[in-house]
Enzyme design. Structure first.
Site, short mmCIF file in Angstrom:
data_model
loop_
_atom_site.label_atom_id
_atom_site.label_comp_id
_atom_site.label_asym_id
_atom_site.label_seq_id
_atom_site.Cartn_x
_atom_site.Cartn_y
_atom_site.Cartn_z
N GLU A 165 -0.06 -12.26 -1.65
CA GLU A 165 -1.51 -12.32 -1.84
C GLU A 165 -1.93 -13.55 -2.64
OE1 GLU A 165 -3.05 -8.70 -3.51
OE2 GLU A 165 -2.05 -7.45 -2.00
N SER B 74 0.84 -1.21 0.00
CA SER B 74 0.00 0.00 0.00
C SER B 74 0.87 1.25 0.00
CB SER B 74 -0.92 0.00 1.22
OG SER B 74 -0.19 -0.20 2.40
N GLU C 203 -8.62 -9.60 4.41
CA GLU C 203 -8.97 -8.20 4.14
C GLU C 203 -10.39 -8.10 3.58
OE1 GLU C 203 -6.10 -5.96 1.88
OE2 GLU C 203 -7.45 -4.24 1.68
O1 KIV Z 1 -0.36 -3.38 1.78
C1 KIV Z 1 -0.96 -3.31 2.86
O2 KIV Z 1 -0.95 -2.30 3.56
C2 KIV Z 1 -1.72 -4.48 3.27
C3 KIV Z 1 -2.68 -4.30 4.40
C4 KIV Z 1 -3.87 -3.56 3.94
C5 KIV Z 1 -3.05 -5.59 5.00
O3 KIV Z 1 -1.57 -5.51 2.71
#
Ligand code: KIV
Length: 262
Positions: free
Chosen positions: A112, A43, A179
């Site tokens: 993922e 993220s 999530e």
């Molecule tokens: O990339 C991220 O911040 C995440 C979280 C939302 C779990 O994978």
């Protein structure tokens, strides 16, 4: 915190608190906090680099941020995300990416999905690396998912997530993020698997929670999903602090004599 603490916390019912962390200065603050683990999530492509989704995170970006977090919080347990496609091109490229993240300071990696890369997950685990899974709303699949939507609500979708969770456990992950999964599905998975489940938008029936640090601090006033609780209003705090500084510069009340070198 080490892998045994994760297991112990699941067994004892002590909730695991996790937050994202991307840089040195926030890592220094979180180093002194009670938070159990830090996630250098992909993220960061959106939060730190302004991209519209996580597909723009690269292994170089992830390594740079992981190294900064390690320097700021050397004693915290750090999970680093395997970025988009880094584990989908075969075992050798995947292992090269794992190596980069581990050498940068990660204690574990997160990836993922499960379908189609079971062999890679198994190989990483058998190489002595702690792997965390990530199911439900998997942002690297955003185009196939058709947007950021709650997962698990339809029976077939729910069944698939539960099966994937079981598969991840069989492959040897030490934990998994769920999530934006409806609370019944998330709880069902939590009771079925022996490894901790860490929820984000997955209700209370999981073993721990993770939030993006900037979200829980209230950095973006326009981001208000149902699952988010803001523990601070950093947007307003920063804005008023910077405006006060600007005002005092313009009216020449900053710096004062005591703030100057005579
Ligand atoms: O990339 C991220 O911040 C995440 C979280 C939302 C779990 O994978």
């Amino acid at each position: 915190m080490n892998v045994f603490d994760w297991k112990k916390m699941k067994r004892s019912g002590e909730a695991i608190a996790m937050a994202t962390c991307y840089d040195f200065w926030s890592a220094q603050i979180l180093a002194g906090s009670d938070i159990d683990a830090l996630l250098v999530g992909d993220s960061l492509a959106m939060v730190m680099h302004g991209y519209e989704n996580t597909l723009h995170a690269t292994i170089e970006m992830m390594a740079t941020h992981t190294a900064a977090v390690k320097k700021g919080a050397p004693k915290k347990f750090i999970v680093a995300d395997m970025p988009f496609l880094s584990f989908r091109k075969g075992i050798v490229p995947a292992m090269n990416a794992v190596e980069i993240l581990m050498r940068a300071g990660a204690d574990a990696i997160k990836l993922e999905g499960v379908s189609g890369h079971e062999e890679v997950i198994s190989h990483i685990v058998r190489s002595g690396i702690l792997v965390m899974g990530h199911l439900g709303l998997t942002p690297q699949f955003i185009h196939q998912l058709g947007g950021y939507k709650i997962q698990g609500r339809q029976a077939n979708n729910r069944e698939m997530i539960v099966q994937d969770a079981n598969r991840l456990e069989e492959l040897g992950v030490f934990g998994m993020v769920l999530e934006c999964v409806d609370d019944i599905t998330a709880h069902e998975i939590t009771t079925k698997v022996s490894v901790p489940t860490i929820g984000i938008g997955a209700g209370v029936g999981v073993d721990g929670q993770v939030l993006v640090l900037h979200d829980l601090l209230g950095v973006n006033p326009d981001f208000n999903p149902k699952f988010l609780r803001k523990y601070s209003n950093l947007y307003d705090d920063v804005l008023s602090a910077v405006n006060l500084y600007s005002k005092e510069v313009k009216e020449k009340s900053f710096p004062r004599m005591e703030e100057s070198y005579q």
